[in-house]
Design a protein around this motif. Structure first.
Motif, short mmCIF file in Angstrom:
data_model
loop_
_atom_site.label_atom_id
_atom_site.label_comp_id
_atom_site.label_asym_id
_atom_site.label_seq_id
_atom_site.Cartn_x
_atom_site.Cartn_y
_atom_site.Cartn_z
N ILE A 105 32.73 50.75 34.84
CA ILE A 105 32.94 49.36 35.82
C ILE A 105 33.39 47.83 34.47
O ILE A 105 32.35 47.50 33.96
CB ILE A 105 31.80 48.42 36.76
CG1 ILE A 105 31.53 49.84 37.30
CG2 ILE A 105 32.54 47.25 37.54
CD1 ILE A 105 33.05 50.23 38.94
N GLU A 106 33.98 47.74 34.52
CA GLU A 106 34.08 46.60 33.28
C GLU A 106 34.81 44.93 33.83
O GLU A 106 35.46 44.75 34.99
CB GLU A 106 36.31 46.84 32.53
CG GLU A 106 36.93 45.90 31.52
CD GLU A 106 37.16 46.79 30.80
OE1 GLU A 106 37.64 46.04 29.88
OE2 GLU A 106 38.11 47.39 31.08
N VAL A 107 33.96 44.14 33.67
CA VAL A 107 34.91 42.26 34.02
C VAL A 107 35.37 42.00 32.47
O VAL A 107 34.55 42.22 31.79
CB VAL A 107 33.46 41.92 34.32
CG1 VAL A 107 33.79 40.81 35.19
CG2 VAL A 107 32.87 42.99 35.71
N LYS A 108 36.92 41.27 33.10
CA LYS A 108 37.63 41.27 31.80
C LYS A 108 38.19 39.86 32.34
O LYS A 108 38.52 39.51 33.26
CB LYS A 108 38.54 41.91 31.00
CG LYS A 108 39.39 41.81 32.19
CD LYS A 108 40.30 43.93 31.68
CE LYS A 108 41.06 44.04 32.22
NZ LYS A 108 42.25 45.28 31.81
N ASP A 109 38.49 38.72 31.30
CA ASP A 109 39.00 37.64 31.33
C ASP A 109 38.26 36.83 32.12
O ASP A 109 38.96 36.28 32.93
CB ASP A 109 41.01 38.25 31.24
CG ASP A 109 41.26 38.44 30.96
OD1 ASP A 109 40.64 38.39 29.69
OD2 ASP A 109 42.01 39.46 31.10
N ALA A 110 37.05 36.70 32.28
CA ALA A 110 36.28 36.07 33.32
C ALA A 110 35.47 34.87 32.72
O ALA A 110 34.83 34.75 31.58
CB ALA A 110 34.93 37.06 33.71
N THR A 111 35.62 34.06 33.39
CA THR A 111 34.68 32.59 33.32
C THR A 111 33.70 32.41 34.28
O THR A 111 34.50 32.28 35.40
CB THR A 111 35.72 31.70 33.02
OG1 THR A 111 36.72 31.81 32.29
CG2 THR A 111 34.93 29.57 32.58
N TYR A 112 32.68 31.35 34.21
CA TYR A 112 31.37 31.61 34.82
C TYR A 112 31.48 29.77 35.15
O TYR A 112 31.21 29.64 34.15
CB TYR A 112 30.27 32.26 35.02
CG TYR A 112 28.99 31.10 35.88
CD1 TYR A 112 29.29 31.53 36.88
CD2 TYR A 112 28.12 30.37 35.22
CE1 TYR A 112 28.24 31.00 38.46
CE2 TYR A 112 26.91 30.43 35.96
CZ TYR A 112 27.39 30.74 37.76
OH TYR A 112 26.48 29.72 38.48
#
Length: 407
Positions: A82-89
């Motif tokens: 599982i990859e989470v990319k280009d992510a902003t919180y």
């Protein structure tokens, strides 16, 4: 309905829905773990091929195709990536946005299975089995900034089946079975500030009863078709505080065909499967401690029904070796709404495997699948200031090993 029951209603459902981020085996949280032979052909034709006892998990009527007692036992390993990319919180402590990329929220799990078919005479057969239709584990550690959307999810189920079949004539056979399903789930979510738990459900478990029916039509010795339907119940469970929760599971229907090309060593087979993911809509639940509300986690999912389309081939090389391959296209359970905790997408299965015959009555099966997902854009928000944007992708590797024997 009591306050406690109302506040915890659908908690196990939420646990199970969110666990899909760790399994990536099929759209939603379905786990195809019935047999190594199925893995080796992307489960194409699995409701009717009947090359070992595991077929009873897909179609109870196919037990009528055996004239000897059959035993199959094995396991499947599932490695999800599982990859989470280009992510902003964005949140209270991160008003300008914090990078929320994550390399691997997946895990490796093992799912065993066992199937036994016992013919009584040329008309009747019965069988018992144990395997899993749903289950996985995923965990985002403290380095994941958007921990109110990530966290720990650990869900597993076990299906214990009893089935019977009846051969009406040379062409038609029918079957039916009862499923006793055990489910267990743990889910933890943490707020950005304090920190405090939004969710802390640990070891909620329960039992439910479902059923399955099926039929087989044999055109001739080389051509046959199968259809099956599985009713999945709404499961009631209790957590360690004794509070009642519910888990609706999707119904499934499958049509399969098998055709051995005359005067050759090759057979082609295929399946179309329907999965009733439309059951999952709005999830509302609360976390309580000593009857005091300590956190909440409400979220709409609005899932859609899913489909599997699979085609495969088998090559009967000689008395010792049987080779197989398959391809499946698996549609996403998600529609307009997406989630970082459920990186679901349309998926492609590329599968291969073989059977090695130890002797005339026993064999070993090995199956391998590489499952390829798609990039999915995710936008999530929570009151008053929290938001997450990013792109998720879920791939997986499946490996199955199985021993089968006729008696």
């Amino acid at each position: 309905m009591t306050q406690n029951t109302r506040l915890f209603k659908k908690t196990l459902l939420a646990v199970t829905v969110a666990m899909a981020s760790g399994q990536a085996m099929a759209a939603g949280f379905q786990l195809n773990a019935q047999s190594a032979t199925g893995i080796g052909r992307a489960f194409a034709g699995d409701a009717v091929i009947a090359d070992n006892a595991s077929v009873m998990a897909r179609n109870p009527a196919a037990m009528a195709l055996f004239d000897k007692m059959e035993l199959s036992l094995g396991f499947e390993s599932i490695t999800s990536m599982i990859e989470v990319k280009d992510a902003t919180y964005r949140g209270v402590t991160a008003p300008l946005g914090t990078s929320s990329n994550y390399d691997d929220a997946g895990d490796t799990s093992i799912a065993p299975n066992i199937h036994l078919i016992v013919p009584v005479n040329d008309k009747f057969a019965w069988g018992v089995n144990a395997y899993s239709n749903f289950g996985t584990k995923t965990e985002f550690d403290d380095s994941f900034a958007a921990r109110e959307y990530g966290g720990l999810t650990d869900v597993k189920s076990a299906n214990f089946g009893l089935a019977g079949s009846y051969r009406l004539n040379d062409q038609w056979s029918f079957g039916a079975g009862i499923d006793l399903i055990y489910g267990q789930g743990t889910m933890k979510r943490e707020a950005e500030v304090l920190p405090m738990p939004l969710l802390d459900v640990d070891g909620a478990d329960g039992w439910a009863v479902g059923f399955n029916v099926g039929t087989v039509f044999e055109l001739d010795e080389n051509n046959r078709f199968g259809f099956s339907y599985r009713y999945s119940p709404e499961m009631e469970a209790k957590d360690d505080k004794g509070q009642k929760i519910t888990l609706p599971l999707p119904d499934m229907a499958e049509f399969s065909g098998y055709h051995k090309i005359q005067d050759t060593k090759f057979a082609v087979h295929y399946s179309i499967q329907y999965i009733g993911w439309g059951t999952f809509d709005q999830i509302e639940f609360r976390n309580l401690k000593d009857s005091v509300l300590t956190g909440s986690y409400d979220k709409p999912y609005e899932w859609q029904d899913g489909w599997h389309y699979a085609i495969g081939g088998t090559y009967y090389l000689n008395n010792d070796w049987t080779l197989r391959a398959g391809y499946m296209y698996d549609t996403s359970a998600q529609a307009d709404l997406t989630s970082v905790s459920v990186p679901d997408s349309d998926r492609q299965w590329f599968s291969g495997g073989f059977t090695y015959h130890l002797d005339s009555s026993s064999n070993i099966d090995l199956g391998f699948t590489y499952l390829v997902g798609k990039d999915v854009d995710v936008v999530e928000t929570s009151a008053p200031t929290g938001s997450f944007t990013g792109t998720t992708r879920a791939d997986a590797i499946l490996f199955g090993l199985q021993y089968s024997r006729s008696f």
